[in-house]
Write an enzyme that holds these catalytic residues in place. Sequence first.
Site, short mmCIF file in Angstrom:
data_model
loop_
_atom_site.label_atom_id
_atom_site.label_comp_id
_atom_site.label_asym_id
_atom_site.label_seq_id
_atom_site.Cartn_x
_atom_site.Cartn_y
_atom_site.Cartn_z
N CYS A 35 0.97 -0.83 -0.34
CA CYS A 35 -0.22 0.06 0.11
C CYS A 35 0.97 1.06 0.47
CB CYS A 35 -1.05 0.46 1.43
SG CYS A 35 -2.11 -1.36 0.94
N CYS B 142 -4.81 -8.38 7.05
CA CYS B 142 -4.25 -7.17 5.40
C CYS B 142 -5.71 -6.49 5.77
CB CYS B 142 -4.00 -7.66 4.79
SG CYS B 142 -4.47 -6.75 3.37
N GLU C 54 -6.38 -16.27 -26.52
CA GLU C 54 -5.72 -16.19 -25.00
C GLU C 54 -4.84 -17.06 -25.14
OE1 GLU C 54 -5.62 -14.55 -21.88
OE2 GLU C 54 -4.05 -15.94 -21.44
N CYS D 234 -3.41 -1.87 -18.09
CA CYS D 234 -3.27 -2.42 -16.53
C CYS D 234 -1.92 -1.35 -15.93
CB CYS D 234 -3.46 -3.21 -15.65
SG CYS D 234 -2.56 -4.35 -17.13
N1 SAH Z 1 -9.40 -10.10 -20.15
C1 SAH Z 1 -9.14 -10.68 -18.79
C2 SAH Z 1 -7.67 -10.92 -18.90
C3 SAH Z 1 -7.22 -10.22 -18.79
S1 SAH Z 1 -5.15 -9.92 -18.18
C4 SAH Z 1 -9.73 -10.26 -17.46
O1 SAH Z 1 -9.99 -9.04 -17.72
O2 SAH Z 1 -9.95 -11.28 -16.42
C5 SAH Z 1 -4.00 -10.47 -19.86
C6 SAH Z 1 -3.84 -11.18 -20.57
O3 SAH Z 1 -3.50 -12.04 -21.78
C7 SAH Z 1 -3.85 -12.76 -19.43
O4 SAH Z 1 -4.85 -13.89 -19.18
C8 SAH Z 1 -2.34 -12.88 -20.12
O5 SAH Z 1 -2.27 -14.64 -20.43
C9 SAH Z 1 -2.64 -12.81 -21.34
N2 SAH Z 1 -1.67 -12.87 -22.86
C10 SAH Z 1 -0.22 -12.43 -22.09
N3 SAH Z 1 0.31 -12.20 -23.33
C11 SAH Z 1 -1.13 -12.76 -24.33
C12 SAH Z 1 -0.80 -12.67 -25.85
N4 SAH Z 1 0.47 -12.67 -26.43
N5 SAH Z 1 -1.69 -13.15 -26.60
C13 SAH Z 1 -2.59 -13.43 -26.09
N6 SAH Z 1 -3.24 -13.49 -24.03
C14 SAH Z 1 -1.68 -13.03 -23.89
#
Ligand code: SAH
Length: 504
Positions: A82, A165, A371, A456
């Site tokens: 935090c 926490c 994914e 993010c």
């Molecule tokens: N949209 C989802 C996950 C977002 S996190 C949610 O909100 O729950 C980002 C995701 O991208 C992760 O699941 C990771 O495994 C995936 N990722 C990472 N590199 C990637 C790539 N080159 N192509 C496709 N997916 C990928």
Amino acid sequence: MTFQKNQIYTVEIEDIGAEGEGIGKIEGFSLFVKDALPGDRAKVRLTKVKKNYAYARLEEILEPSPDRVMPRCPFHRQCGGCQIQALSYEKQLAFKQSKVENNLVRIGGFAPEKIREIMEPIIGMEDPWRYRNKAQYPFGYSKEGELITGFYAGRTHSIIANTDCLLGARENREILEILLKHMERYHVSAYDEATGQGLVRHVLIRKGFSSGELMVCIVINDGKGKSGTKNGRNDSEVRGKRWIPEQNKLVDRLALLHGMTSISVNLNPERTNVIMGPETVTIWGRDKIRDKMHLFRTDGSEFVKTDKSVTYEISPRSFYQVNPVQAERLYSTALSYAELTGRETVWDLYCGIGTISLFLARDAGQVYGVEVVPEAIEDARENARKNHIANAKFFVGKAEEVLPAFYEKEAQMSEEAEAMRHPDVIVVDPPRKGCDEVCLRTILRMRPERIVYVSCDSATLARDLKVLCEGGYELKRGRVCDQFCQGVHVESVWLLGREEPCTV
Ligand code: SAH
């Protein structure tokens, strides 16, 4: 002036850095002071001196910033989690909004007026505490040799004892105390990273906030040479095995807790920092817990709950947003930016377990998720089936490979394949490193009406938005959503539309 380590200075803190550190100046020389806030006048001790700047530690606050609040957690300075807990929540939100704005201007090259004009008010939390649905606690020993669980002190692997926490669910404390008592009573050892000896490494606790279901997964130093003990295997030999001394007594006690749904052990025999091993065995209850997310309508900047929802099955290793209350708002914003009417073809790149895809599918014609993690795609398909969503398809692979493969396929025969090559909307939600260049180029070639970018990391976001805007898109709307209250990470969602050629 020559600056040296351990020197003490009095400094006025003027700004806040990306990691939440206070920034002050002495004769043009910048000091980055951990735990100091803009508006503080403080005595600081230099900890590392570089050519044009130095890092410093807060020794004494001489005059506190008007934005300082009493931190609720006694450990907040020791723990790395935090970083900005001592800053009022209102100022935390202002800090996040301007962090994103600054990156878009500095890295993305956007005009500050443009950014301010299109950005909507940040989505904060009414109660920015106890929002996390997932906690991972390491087990070990104090200096006095007492069995403890808690969190790692910032950037180290020494454990500070704390079972509560304030970002986590209230139930965590009782679960951890049951585990500690059991381990003391039956002489169950905690794992020691230095020697590789000892049994209990971590415990992972998850809670479905809307369902109330609880999951406990105990990560143990065991499992070398075993195979076939995959999650969900109902093999009585595996399920019946005792992994922990007096395991039944522990399970009986945990099972009494209100909401307990799944108890498992995860086997991690490796000498590594990675918390979970590849195999998980359910020892009581179900393999997964459930959680439900509602779609919200936006009415101005207010969110109004609709009766549409999606239920997700979550296993110990699935990726799932840690702040479900804010995730509903983030995804609902993404959905409203996509402006779906029920007919559109939509790609959801980086889709994880299909969280956003299934939201989109409620209002789209057809959704295609991509994914890279195969287990996540299995979960996405199962989630679609369980929610009776028939208009979502999922592909395993890298976005930068799957998307061009579809786009470049010669002689598209079917109507569906054509629609996939020219979608109405593309949604991306990449990890911190942002989108691959090939992925962005392919999106530009596909020319969807709208692109929705969920980010993010605002630095890579800014870099990627620049590419998309140079490729003929215009930034239309953007909104920051505070998913990580008290910390410095920032999530935001952006809408890009095609820049129309000037017809006058
Ligand atoms: N949209 C989802 C996950 C977002 S996190 C949610 O909100 O729950 C980002 C995701 O991208 C992760 O699941 C990771 O495994 C995936 N990722 C990472 N590199 C990637 C790539 N080159 N192509 C496709 N997916 C990928």
